[in-house]
Design an enzyme around this catalytic site. Structure first.
Site, mmCIF file in Angstrom:
data_model
loop_
_atom_site.group_PDB
_atom_site.id
_atom_site.type_symbol
_atom_site.label_atom_id
_atom_site.label_comp_id
_atom_site.label_asym_id
_atom_site.label_seq_id
_atom_site.Cartn_x
_atom_site.Cartn_y
_atom_site.Cartn_z
ATOM 1 N N ASP A 125 10.064 19.089 43.561
ATOM 2 C CA ASP A 125 10.263 18.351 42.305
ATOM 3 C C ASP A 125 10.082 18.969 41.108
ATOM 4 O O ASP A 125 10.542 18.680 39.845
ATOM 5 C CB ASP A 125 9.562 17.073 42.676
ATOM 6 C CG ASP A 125 10.582 15.812 43.164
ATOM 7 O OD1 ASP A 125 11.713 16.114 42.914
ATOM 8 O OD2 ASP A 125 10.093 14.899 43.599
ATOM 9 N N LYS B 4 19.415 11.836 49.857
ATOM 10 C CA LYS B 4 18.981 13.095 49.904
ATOM 11 C C LYS B 4 18.876 13.656 51.258
ATOM 12 O O LYS B 4 19.280 14.815 51.549
ATOM 13 C CB LYS B 4 17.619 13.102 49.319
ATOM 14 C CG LYS B 4 17.465 13.073 47.818
ATOM 15 C CD LYS B 4 16.172 12.318 47.215
ATOM 16 C CE LYS B 4 16.021 12.047 45.745
ATOM 17 N NZ LYS B 4 14.943 11.658 45.228
ATOM 18 N N GLN C 190 8.921 10.089 47.025
ATOM 19 C CA GLN C 190 9.722 9.325 46.203
ATOM 20 C C GLN C 190 8.795 8.196 45.404
ATOM 21 O O GLN C 190 7.843 7.705 45.643
ATOM 22 C CB GLN C 190 10.494 8.534 47.278
ATOM 23 C CG GLN C 190 11.497 7.694 46.481
ATOM 24 C CD GLN C 190 12.709 8.404 45.915
ATOM 25 O OE1 GLN C 190 13.162 9.562 46.111
ATOM 26 N NE2 GLN C 190 13.040 8.070 44.694
#
Ligand code: NAP
Length: 299
Positions: free
Chosen positions: A127, A60, A104
């Site tokens: 997200d 990412k 994460q």
């Protein structure tokens, strides 16, 4: 006329489509920087040393760098307390250079994931997992600030492959918070008639066979056979499953939830695994970060 055995589904090249989107994002970032002297910023929070998490996060960060998005790394020790992690999230919420925050998952067991995710500012929830964003996704005439990346990537793949959704029968296999549920909500918003199949569903095969669009997100290697697919259906295979393969140096290979070889003989189009939905997830994360930044930077 070609017989069914000659039929070959169109393979949707997710890697190529994702690359196109990344180039579009890079261009927009360049323009933002030129016009406003600011670039989007994405904070990536990682707790502990899980190898898989480290490698996702590395990917990412690299993707951010390629399109000109600034990444803010926060590597925290495995033993960090929930309260300390929450205050790190608050710090990022306050930082004006950070437009998106990604924590994460999974987090270590002593930390309540739900609590931490709900502390991320709604405006930075790239997200799209904040309950308010998911709630708005589920409601008529409401729009979340961000849509979750993998589901958004599935719809973008359909859209960019010229597959219309309105009025179609869509079957989603899987109902997880990160893929199955939100993708079914997005399809509903796009006017599909949606059925969700899960591990307790009876007669999965015949339900799936009615679908014009199949989104497979069960995490079950090659569960969906060619005979389960309606001729000409569009198949988006989110499943990413490692299966033993002694012929590979690594000893394994990745397969989807759909039996790709069989499906190719019957589907209209299909995404491969790897190289289908995976690259789109990262592209959508970059897109969400850009959109979050634009809401702040462009007045
Ligand atoms: P998950 O949390 O394990 O959820 C799996 C879902 O599938 C559950 O709703 C489960 O039903 C359902 N299911 C399991 N076995 C089934 C069966 N035999 N028949 C029908 N439904 C079944 O998984 P996830 O996080 O949603 O991920 C799904 C897959 O997508 C995994 O392979 C994952 O690696 C992959 N994935 C890929 C990406 C990407 O970017 N490419 C991103 C995320 C996930 P119940 O609810 O009844 O248990």
């Amino acid at each position: 006329m070609a017989s069914q055995s000659d039929h070959k589904a169109t393979v949707i090249d997710g890697k190529f489509i994702a690359q196109t989107i990344r180039s579009e994002i890079a261009e927009e970032v360049r323009q933002l920087s030129e016009k406003y002297g600011k670039v989007p910023g994405l904070a990536v929070v990682i707790v502990g040393n899980r190898k898989d998490s480290q490698s996702y996060v590395g990917m990412k960060r690299k993707a951010c760098a390629e399109v000109g998005i600034r990444s803010f790394d926060m590597n925290l020790p495995e033993q960090i307390s929930e309260a300390d992690l929450v205050s790190k999230v608050h710090e990022l919420n306050e930082n004006p250079d950070v437009h998106g925050i990604l924590v994460q998952l999974p987090l270590p067991k002593h930390i309540n994931e739900e609590k931490v995710l709900s502390e991320i500012s709604l405006a930075k929830d790239v997200d799209g997992f904040h309950p308010l964003n998911i709630g708005k996704l589920a409601m008529k005439d409401r729009e979340p600030l961000f849509q979750p990346c993998t589901p958004k990537g599935c719809l973008e793949l359909l859209h960019r492959s010229g597959i219309s959704i309105k009025g179609k029968r869509a079957v989603v296999v899987g109902r997880s918070n990160i893929v199955g549920l939100p993708v079914s909500l997005l399809l509903l918003k796009a006017d599909a008639t949606v059925t969700v199949v899960h591990s307790r569903s009876n007669d999965q095969e015949s339900i799936i066979r009615e679908a014009d669009i199949i989104i497979a997100a069960a995490g079950q290697p090659m569960m969906i056979k060619g005979s389960w697919i309606k001729p000409g259906a569009a198949v988006i295979d989110v499943g990413t499953n490692a299966v033993d393969d002694p012929s590979r140096k690594s000893g394994y290979r990745l397969v989807g939830d759909v039996d790709f070889e069989e499906a190719c003989k019957i589907a209209g189009c299909i995404t491969p695994v790897p190289g289908g939905v995976g690259p789109m997830t990262v592209a959508m994360l970059l897109k969400n970060t850009l959109d979050g930044a634009k809401r702040v930077i462009v007045q």
